[in-house]
Design a protein around this motif. Sequence first.
Motif: not given
Ligand code: CDT
Length: 310
Positions: A142, A168-169, A171-172, A209, A127, A46, A140, A123, A193-195, A52
């Motif tokens: 976005e 990224c997000n 996928r959750r 994470r 988040p 991403e 954050h 996207k 990109n996930t902190p 980021f």
């Molecule tokens: N880039 C991005 O979407 N990052 C989010 C951070 C959320 S904190 C879990 C992610 O879902 O990885």
Amino acid sequence: MRMVNVAAAQMGPIQRAETRAQVAERLMALMHQAHDLGADLIVYPELTLTTFFPRYYVTDTDEINRWYETEMPGAETQPLFDLARQCGIAMYLGYAELTPEGKRFNTAILTDKQAQIVGKYRKVHLPGHADFDPERAFQHLEKYYFEPGDLGFPVWRALGGIFGMCICNDRRWPETYRTMGLQGVEMLLLGYNTPSVNSQRASEGPAERYFQNDLVLQSGAYQNSTWVVATAKAGSEDGNHMIGGSAIVNPEGHIVAQAKTEDDEIVFHACDLDDTEFGKKTIFDFARHRRPEHYGRITGQVGVELPPEE
Ligand code: CDT
């Protein structure tokens, strides 16, 4: 067999001061490695071309615009497209998109082996927050820098199969996978990109994470009988650490290849798209087993609606 040799091209950190030209050099080095391995497809992260940047609160429009692409390929990315064409490698590439109408999206494209763009995804699940939050250790933003994608979750016929994209997000969220599963997706590509820490919950550190990353990739793959290819931008960007864990997951939900570092690294696997067939014809044969008459809430409501109090 319908083989697709896949290279998930994890990237180490990109510092804020780094130029597009520097990043393009790294992307091309990864492309050469992928080519040497016989890759048909390379999957970059991403927002591949910059740091980021949603972690920074910036108000100057000229400064903000430096993070966005107004054309794809542009001057700095044309050499990457040229190399992809020479190598005959299809590509997923994430970047910040500024449209001619002034709209801003967190975008990914899919190119074919001739480096022609065959698909674009913006996207959907953004988040974070839209305003500067002084309570957070890092921002954050976005929802400040992007609007939600307006293209839905289409799939595309490419490389002899059916491909989908998310970012990224996304996928959750099980809705992401199922929407594409309902279109027969056989390989889902995503960058992230996930902190590695939660700025609002100290107990949620890197191990958690990493675990949650694997969890959602594996369940999404299994429940839709699809390959999932997930590529991180990892490591410490100006002191802000992000997880690696780039992975290729098979349609049974097993991780078949995963990054070992948090730096530039190719994660490679020879994937057979025919491996998606068994699950799609048996336990996840949607036509036989789904009961959409009971799923109205999935599209009919957004937040939780609690039952009435006793
Ligand atoms: N880039 C991005 O979407 N990052 C989010 C951070 C959320 S904190 C879990 C992610 O879902 O990885």
